[in-house]
Write a protein that holds these residues in place. Sequence first.
Motif, short mmCIF file in Angstrom:
data_model
loop_
_atom_site.label_atom_id
_atom_site.label_comp_id
_atom_site.label_asym_id
_atom_site.label_seq_id
_atom_site.Cartn_x
_atom_site.Cartn_y
_atom_site.Cartn_z
N SER A 78 -1.53 14.84 -4.00
CA SER A 78 -2.50 14.17 -3.01
C SER A 78 -1.48 12.96 -2.54
N PHE A 79 -2.04 12.30 -1.46
CA PHE A 79 -1.50 11.23 -0.92
C PHE A 79 -1.53 10.25 -1.77
N GLU A 80 -2.60 9.89 -2.16
CA GLU A 80 -2.91 8.86 -3.17
C GLU A 80 -1.85 8.84 -4.32
N MET A 81 -1.87 9.78 -4.92
CA MET A 81 -0.79 9.95 -6.05
C MET A 81 0.59 9.70 -5.55
N LEU A 82 0.98 10.03 -4.32
CA LEU A 82 2.29 9.89 -3.90
C LEU A 82 2.47 8.16 -3.51
N ASP A 83 1.37 7.81 -3.07
CA ASP A 83 1.23 6.21 -2.56
C ASP A 83 1.55 5.44 -3.71
N ALA A 84 0.70 5.63 -4.85
CA ALA A 84 0.56 5.04 -5.90
C ALA A 84 2.31 5.04 -6.76
N ALA A 85 2.75 6.38 -6.88
CA ALA A 85 4.03 6.35 -7.27
C ALA A 85 5.05 5.62 -6.38
N ARG A 86 4.87 5.46 -5.12
CA ARG A 86 6.05 4.78 -4.23
C ARG A 86 5.80 3.13 -4.55
N ASN A 87 4.52 2.80 -4.85
CA ASN A 87 4.20 1.40 -5.20
C ASN A 87 4.90 1.15 -6.42
N ARG A 88 4.65 1.89 -7.36
CA ARG A 88 5.07 1.62 -8.76
C ARG A 88 6.74 1.55 -8.92
N VAL A 89 7.46 2.52 -7.69
CA VAL A 89 8.89 2.25 -7.76
C VAL A 89 9.25 1.09 -7.08
N ARG A 90 8.40 0.65 -5.94
CA ARG A 90 8.79 -0.32 -5.39
C ARG A 90 8.71 -1.85 -6.31
N VAL A 91 7.77 -1.71 -7.19
CA VAL A 91 7.54 -2.84 -8.02
C VAL A 91 8.76 -2.78 -8.87
N LYS A 92 9.11 -1.55 -9.30
CA LYS A 92 10.23 -1.63 -10.48
C LYS A 92 11.45 -2.11 -9.68
N ALA A 93 11.64 -1.76 -8.31
CA ALA A 93 13.07 -2.15 -7.55
C ALA A 93 13.03 -3.82 -7.58
N CYS A 94 11.71 -4.16 -7.14
CA CYS A 94 11.77 -5.67 -7.13
C CYS A 94 12.18 -6.49 -8.54
N TYR A 95 11.62 -5.77 -9.35
CA TYR A 95 11.88 -6.40 -10.92
C TYR A 95 13.50 -6.26 -10.99
N GLY A 96 13.96 -5.21 -10.79
CA GLY A 96 15.49 -5.00 -10.91
C GLY A 96 16.39 -5.91 -10.04
N MET A 97 15.70 -6.19 -8.81
CA MET A 97 16.45 -7.34 -7.89
C MET A 97 16.34 -8.67 -8.26
N MET A 98 14.99 -9.02 -9.00
CA MET A 98 14.97 -10.22 -9.83
C MET A 98 15.76 -10.31 -11.04
N ILE A 99 15.97 -9.35 -11.82
CA ILE A 99 17.02 -9.59 -12.97
C ILE A 99 18.39 -9.63 -12.62
N ALA A 100 18.81 -8.70 -11.46
CA ALA A 100 19.99 -8.97 -10.91
C ALA A 100 20.46 -10.34 -10.52
N THR A 101 19.41 -11.02 -9.54
CA THR A 101 19.50 -12.27 -9.04
C THR A 101 19.55 -13.43 -10.18
N ILE A 102 18.93 -13.26 -11.16
CA ILE A 102 19.06 -14.21 -12.30
C ILE A 102 20.50 -13.87 -12.99
N ALA A 103 20.93 -12.78 -13.19
CA ALA A 103 22.11 -12.50 -13.91
C ALA A 103 23.13 -13.22 -13.01
N ALA A 104 23.28 -12.85 -11.67
CA ALA A 104 24.14 -13.61 -10.87
C ALA A 104 24.22 -14.80 -10.89
N CYS A 105 22.87 -15.57 -10.84
CA CYS A 105 23.06 -17.14 -10.97
C CYS A 105 23.52 -17.43 -12.34
#
Length: 168
Positions: free
Chosen positions: A95-122
């Motif tokens: 279902s499109f809803e399942m795929l959309d929810a999965a994309r949102n979850r991966v998007r949030v995980k990627a944002c968390y990863g970028m935040m951690i990488a930014t803090i580590a670089a600082c």
Amino acid sequence: PATRSSWSALGQWCRQVGQMGGRSRALAELGGQRRMCSKPQTGNPEPPPAAPAVPAHDPRPAFKLPGYRPSPMDRRILVWSGRFKTPDQIPELVSFEMLDAARNRVRVKACYGMMIATIAACLLTVILGKRAAGRHESLTAQNMEKKARWRQEAKMEREEAAAVEKTS
């Protein structure tokens, strides 16, 4: 825009309604509606018209989207999001809803990863800066040394060019 004549006509109508003797006549004149009032009407409201019966044999509701055939990247996203353990477990239609929810979850995980990488670089930048300060190195000193080296190289090139002109 309202003109003066339309305001006077509205005032005359309000006076007439007030002289008619109450709210029931005003409601009758307005067609049973009370305009510009948030209070519910009193009295016997008409029952709403009965909705047509929905046939019980409707196979699929109209608001549901049909299945979606996931691409290889969508399959990876479904696995990364934790929706399925392996790509083999993913059904052919999702279902499109399942795929959309999965994309949102991966998007949030990627944002968390970028935040951690930014803090580590600082933090790395702060650590390296403190080490350089401990060695008495600074950007100003490095720039002054570089410019002195450039001046010395330019002077050497001018001397070489002058020496070549004297010999020729």
